[in-house]
Design a protein around this motif. Structure first.
Motif, PDB file in Angstrom:
ATOM      1  N   ASN A 214       0.895  -1.416  -0.129  1.00 30.76           N
ATOM      2  CA  ASN A 214       0.229  -0.026  -0.051  1.00 30.76           C
ATOM      3  C   ASN A 214       0.774   1.248   0.020  1.00 30.76           C
ATOM      4  OD1 ASN A 214       0.835  -0.557   2.576  1.00 30.76           O
ATOM      5  ND2 ASN A 214      -0.815   0.485   3.695  1.00 30.76           N
ATOM      6  N   ALA A 215       2.005   1.105  -0.602  1.00 30.10           N
ATOM      7  CA  ALA A 215       2.874   2.367  -0.712  1.00 30.10           C
ATOM      8  C   ALA A 215       2.477   3.675  -1.121  1.00 30.10           C
ATOM      9  CB  ALA A 215       4.010   1.930  -1.564  1.00 30.10           C
ATOM     10  N   ALA A 216       2.224   4.704  -0.418  1.00 31.46           N
ATOM     11  CA  ALA A 216       1.968   5.937  -0.827  1.00 31.46           C
ATOM     12  C   ALA A 216       3.050   6.899  -1.545  1.00 31.46           C
ATOM     13  CB  ALA A 216       1.383   6.633   0.275  1.00 31.46           C
ATOM     14  N   TYR A 217       4.385   6.710  -1.103  1.00 31.93           N
ATOM     15  CA  TYR A 217       5.353   7.554  -1.517  1.00 31.93           C
ATOM     16  C   TYR A 217       6.712   6.590  -2.194  1.00 31.93           C
ATOM     17  CZ  TYR A 217       3.544  10.987   1.494  1.00 31.93           C
ATOM     18  OH  TYR A 217       2.780  12.004   2.103  1.00 31.93           O
ATOM     19  N   PRO A 218       6.401   6.383  -3.473  1.00 30.65           N
ATOM     20  CA  PRO A 218       7.454   5.479  -4.238  1.00 30.65           C
ATOM     21  C   PRO A 218       8.798   5.643  -4.215  1.00 30.65           C
ATOM     22  CG  PRO A 218       6.054   6.575  -5.610  1.00 30.65           C
ATOM     23  CD  PRO A 218       5.526   6.908  -4.383  1.00 30.65           C
ATOM     24  N   PHE A 219       9.250   7.087  -3.797  1.00 26.44           N
ATOM     25  CA  PHE A 219      10.760   7.505  -3.624  1.00 26.44           C
ATOM     26  C   PHE A 219      11.028   7.329  -2.425  1.00 26.44           C
ATOM     27  CE2 PHE A 219       9.006   9.307  -7.647  1.00 26.44           C
ATOM     28  CZ  PHE A 219      10.055   9.411  -8.268  1.00 26.44           C
ATOM     29  N   ALA A 220      10.271   7.369  -1.113  1.00 28.90           N
ATOM     30  CA  ALA A 220      10.564   7.522   0.402  1.00 28.90           C
ATOM     31  C   ALA A 220      10.499   6.376   0.890  1.00 28.90           C
ATOM     32  CB  ALA A 220       9.537   8.798   0.946  1.00 28.90           C
ATOM     33  N   PRO A 221      11.620   5.920   1.613  1.00 31.82           N
ATOM     34  CA  PRO A 221      11.766   4.328   2.508  1.00 31.82           C
ATOM     35  C   PRO A 221      10.634   4.858   3.710  1.00 31.82           C
ATOM     36  CG  PRO A 221      13.890   5.265   1.733  1.00 31.82           C
ATOM     37  CD  PRO A 221      13.165   6.319   1.468  1.00 31.82           C
ATOM     38  N   GLU A 222      10.303   3.589   3.893  1.00 30.92           N
ATOM     39  CA  GLU A 222       9.140   3.703   5.171  1.00 30.92           C
ATOM     40  C   GLU A 222       9.875   4.337   6.431  1.00 30.92           C
ATOM     41  OE1 GLU A 222       6.477   3.501   8.238  1.00 30.92           O
ATOM     42  OE2 GLU A 222       6.107   3.437   5.963  1.00 30.92           O
ATOM     43  N   SER A 223       9.318   5.216   6.970  1.00 31.76           N
ATOM     44  CA  SER A 223       9.772   5.975   8.207  1.00 31.76           C
ATOM     45  C   SER A 223       9.990   5.256   9.364  1.00 31.76           C
ATOM     46  CB  SER A 223       8.855   7.424   8.597  1.00 31.76           C
ATOM     47  OG  SER A 223       7.733   6.895   8.550  1.00 31.76           O
ATOM     48  N   ALA A 224       9.001   4.159   9.613  1.00 35.83           N
ATOM     49  CA  ALA A 224       9.264   3.337  10.526  1.00 35.83           C
ATOM     50  C   ALA A 224      10.297   2.412  10.554  1.00 35.83           C
ATOM     51  CB  ALA A 224       7.692   2.473  10.788  1.00 35.83           C
ATOM     52  N   GLY A 226      13.198   3.289   9.106  1.00 35.23           N
ATOM     53  CA  GLY A 226      14.652   4.162   9.375  1.00 35.23           C
ATOM     54  C   GLY A 226      14.714   5.369   8.427  1.00 35.23           C
ATOM     55  N   THR A 227      15.930   5.935   8.244  1.00 35.37           N
ATOM     56  CA  THR A 227      15.819   7.073   7.436  1.00 35.37           C
ATOM     57  C   THR A 227      16.526   6.552   5.959  1.00 35.37           C
ATOM     58  OG1 THR A 227      18.382   7.119   7.573  1.00 35.37           O
ATOM     59  CG2 THR A 227      16.595   8.369   9.130  1.00 35.37           C
ATOM     60  N   PRO A 228      16.279   7.237   4.677  1.00 37.35           N
ATOM     61  CA  PRO A 228      17.052   6.637   3.582  1.00 37.35           C
ATOM     62  C   PRO A 228      18.442   6.390   3.847  1.00 37.35           C
ATOM     63  CG  PRO A 228      15.866   8.942   3.246  1.00 37.35           C
ATOM     64  CD  PRO A 228      16.075   8.505   4.759  1.00 37.35           C
ATOM     65  N   ASP A 229      19.067   6.987   4.769  1.00 36.26           N
ATOM     66  CA  ASP A 229      20.684   6.614   4.677  1.00 36.26           C
ATOM     67  C   ASP A 229      20.659   5.127   5.394  1.00 36.26           C
ATOM     68  OD1 ASP A 229      21.800   8.615   3.808  1.00 36.26           O
ATOM     69  OD2 ASP A 229      22.533   9.569   5.504  1.00 36.26           O
ATOM     70  N   ASP A 230      19.614   4.672   6.324  1.00 34.69           N
ATOM     71  CA  ASP A 230      19.508   3.477   6.846  1.00 34.69           C
ATOM     72  C   ASP A 230      19.234   2.415   5.865  1.00 34.69           C
ATOM     73  OD1 ASP A 230      19.980   4.334   9.361  1.00 34.69           O
ATOM     74  OD2 ASP A 230      17.854   4.610   9.904  1.00 34.69           O
ATOM     75  N   MET A 231      18.654   2.800   4.860  1.00 30.67           N
ATOM     76  CA  MET A 231      18.262   2.023   3.958  1.00 30.67           C
ATOM     77  C   MET A 231      19.458   1.689   2.911  1.00 30.67           C
ATOM     78  SD  MET A 231      15.105   1.833   1.176  1.00 30.67           S
ATOM     79  CE  MET A 231      15.152   1.920  -0.532  1.00 30.67           C
ATOM     80  N   LYS A 232      20.293   2.772   2.730  1.00 33.98           N
ATOM     81  CA  LYS A 232      21.481   2.523   1.832  1.00 33.98           C
ATOM     82  C   LYS A 232      22.497   1.885   2.715  1.00 33.98           C
ATOM     83  CE  LYS A 232      21.149   6.675  -0.861  1.00 33.98           C
ATOM     84  NZ  LYS A 232      21.746   8.077  -1.075  1.00 33.98           N
ATOM     85  N   ARG A 233      22.431   2.044   4.043  1.00 33.65           N
ATOM     86  CA  ARG A 233      23.482   1.069   4.992  1.00 33.65           C
ATOM     87  C   ARG A 233      23.075  -0.354   4.783  1.00 33.65           C
ATOM     88  NH1 ARG A 233      24.378  -0.082  10.351  1.00 33.65           N
ATOM     89  NH2 ARG A 233      22.187   0.630  11.013  1.00 33.65           N
ATOM     90  N   PHE A 234      21.639  -0.671   4.813  1.00 31.66           N
ATOM     91  CA  PHE A 234      21.326  -2.158   4.656  1.00 31.66           C
ATOM     92  C   PHE A 234      21.989  -2.773   3.333  1.00 31.66           C
ATOM     93  CE2 PHE A 234      18.682  -5.093   2.712  1.00 31.66           C
ATOM     94  CZ  PHE A 234      18.749  -6.180   3.677  1.00 31.66           C
TER      95      PHE A 234
END
Length: 636
Positions: A214-224, A226-234
């Motif tokens: 049910n994604a509403a923001y296809p550019f933004a990682p889910e805030s729950a 972590g941050t975009p940097d957290d997603m990049k770190r994964f």
């Protein structure tokens, strides 16, 4: 010139507030104590980029609002007072805001042709405080990547582990798991032998718990998470361990709630506005929010979200959810949406021309061979996908092991599952027995379906691992679902984390999966044929429920592989099958080994001499012992 009109005076006086001082770097005018700071309208920016693009000393804001009369941006950088953006004359409004920096929050306000106003987060937001909150300025270029030498595995060497960030590694209760907790399991996955993870949709959705579709923001990682940097770190940490990352993306519908692009320009066009179809094509099984693939700007929106993943986030592949519901309105081929093929082809062409080693996967079930082949055929006439999920594999194989009566197991259906392929390529299909869809939505984990309430039973262990053996020895790209290797039971839920305590009870089953993966990846350099494209299912005994097949790449010692699978509860002390060459064939794997589970039979399936003599259409034959519900693998 400076703007002053009835709408701006009213809005600036009340809705925009004046609790923080205005930036000195912006021209401003004070209209007295009853109004907030008013900014001089900006000229349209000459800098590139949509959304919020950081430059030295400021940020360029650009948004598509073709039906709006005026667009303002406001945020921390302006004391939440509005700054009018310049019209570019093409539906875009933009401006350079000096002093706007990474980490500051912002929103857009659009004024429609009737002077009505609406406040929105950025449809291209790369960072959200939450699904109903403000967008946050993010600079894609500031993350420092430590893993610089990673290479995506070739398609024929991929072993995929599907995972859900919120439940992979978490404790029941509280919030969901996150990127940091998921990183903690990467060493485990590397040791298991996995070299690709497929992440269920992890882009901003309503609430904190969801499968992600049910994604509403296809550019933004889910805030729950972590941050975009957290997603990049994964991704970075996965690459550091030799594991590629595939992101699941959803463009067959958005939301349907908390959508920043809904009626964005203030004219809903009778439905959701310019981002969405407004006729019969808007309707999906999940709400009337199908994006309008016929608009070039919407296609660019989808394309840019994909390229953000493959470029800025260094993803190694994309899995497109429910492409059948992009190219049709309801799954019925008669209600086709031709514009979707333009989306498929244009994006896949770009990936193929710039990063051909990255895999693009379609989920496109139940449409028949002509359509499914079109999905994976080249972009001159098809969708250009590298692979698609193979319903033609999962359903007959699951049925063959879930069925309680041996007499009802269909070995010809299993044969067809092993040999089926798309577009003539063995890597054009993703094969599995468990996925997020197959372990929920009325289904359960395979061991659970074999014996409801007793997934740890002998029957559940034997037959579920038999099915896994078929996955890892058949042509295709094998996929497994999180926890499958420790006999997870029940069904998948976004609030029910994987129970890693099952490693204590079913560690041997995990070792079985590890051994299957190592064979599939040819770790010992004696099962290379499992990475090849050739298969011959030469023995189908539908009476005794035994099947045998030959896999090879170029053939010869270390390449040719023979698999024999017993789908019955019968122990065979002497079973004769054909072999493609004479000589000694080594037993490389036996799923009945009691090292995998103490209640397995430990059938002595030993190295076997293949002697001259026609059998099963081959020139040689050998006799083996075969345990119940067991799979054995031989090579030279």
């Amino acid at each position: 010139m400076r703007y002053v009109n009835k709408w701006s005076a009213l809005l600036l006086a009340g809705l925009w507030g004046c609790g923080e001082p205005a930036l000195e770097s912006q021209q401003q005018q004070d209209f007295g104590p009853q109004t907030a700071t008013v900014y001089q309208p900006l000229s349209a920016s000459t800098r590139p980029g949509m959304g919020a693009s950081v430059y030295s000393g400021g940020t360029t804001f650009r948004v598509w609002a073709p039906l709006a009369k005026t667009v303002y941006v406001k945020g921390d950088f302006s004391g939440w007072n509005g700054i009018a953006l310049g019209s570019e004359g093409n539906g875009n409004f933009s401006g350079d805001v000096s002093g706007a920096v990474k980490g500051q929050k912002y929103k857009f306000v659009t004024i429609n042709q009737w002077d009505g106003s609406a406040e929105h987060a950025d449809p291209r937001s790369a960072w959200q405080e939450n699904s109903s909150g403000a967008s946050i300025i993010y600079d894609q270029g500031t993350y420092f990547w430590k893993s610089q030498q990673f290479s995506t595995p070739p398609f024929n060497e991929m072993v995929i582990y599907e995972m859900h960030v919120g439940t992979l590694y978490d404790s029941p209760g509280g919030g969901p798991g996150n990127w940091t907790s998921a990183i903690a399991k990467l060493d485990y996955l590397r040791d298991l032998g996995v070299n690709m993870v497929e992440v269920m949709p992890a882009f901003e959705f309503a609430g904190d718990f969801s499968w992600g579709y049910n994604a509403a923001y296809p550019f933004a990682p889910e805030s729950a998470y972590g941050t975009p940097d957290d997603m990049k770190r994964f991704v970075d940490e996965a690459h550091y361990r030799g594991i590629g990352v595939i992101f699941d993306v959803v463009h067959n519908h958005y939301g349907p709630s908390d959508l920043p692009m809904w009626c964005f320009s203030g004219d809903c066009l009778g439905s959701g506005g310019e981002y969405f179809y407004t006729d019969w094509r808007k309707n999906t099984p999940w709400g009337s929010t199908r994006p309008d693939y016929g608009r070039p700007e919407v296609r660019a929106y989808i394309r840019d979200s994909m390229m953000s993943l493959t470029n800025a986030f260094r993803a190694d592949g994309l899995r497109w959810d429910a492409t059948k519901y992009m190219r049709t309105s309801d799954g019925n081929e008669g209600n086709s949406i031709g514009d979707a093929w333009t989306v498929f082809r244009s994006i896949n062409r770009e990936i193929n021309s710039t990063q051909p080693w990255k895999i693009s996967i379609a989920e496109d079930f139940g449409a028949g061979d002509s359509i499914t082949n079109d999905a994976t055929s080249d972009t001159s006439g098809g969708g250009g996908f590298d692979a698609q999920w193979a319903g033609e594999f999962v359903h007959p194989v699951r049925q063959a092991v879930i069925e309680s009566n041996d007499a009802n197991r269909d070995m010809n259906a299993v044969k067809n599952a092993i040999t089926q392929r798309f577009s003539g390529r063995h890597t054009a299909r993703i094969i599995y027995t468990e996925s997020h869809d197959e372990v929920a939505n009325g289904h359960s984990r395979v061991p659970e379906e074999i014996w409801p309430g007793n997934a740890g039973s002998w029957a559940s262990k034997k037959r579920s691992t038999l099915a896994a053996g078929i996955v890892f020895t058949s042509p295709g790209v094998p996929l497994m679902f999180q926890g499958q290797e420790i006999l997870e039971d029940g069904y998948f839920s976004d609030g029910d984390p994987v129970d890693w305590n099952k490693l204590n009870s079913f560690g041997g089953i995990k070792t079985l999966y590890r051994d299957l993966i190592r064979m599939r990846r040819n770790w010992s350099n004696n099962t290379r044929g499992l990475r090849g494209g050739n298969v011959n299912v030469y023995h189908v005994n539908n009476t005794n429920k035994v099947i045998a097949y030959h896999r090879w790449d170029v053939g010869g010692p270390g390449d040719d592989v023979v698999i024999v699978a017993n789908f019955s509860g019968t122990y065979f002390s002497s079973y004769n099958v054909g072999f493609p060459r004479g000589g000694l064939w080594y037993a490389r794997f036996n799923s009945d080994w009691n090292g995998y589970s103490s209640d397995f039979g430990n059938t002595a399936t030993l190295d076997t001499n293949a002697n001259a003599g026609a059998k099963d259409g081959l020139g040689y034959n050998g006799t083996i012992k075969l345990g119940p519900y067991s799979l054995v693998v031989f090579s030279q």
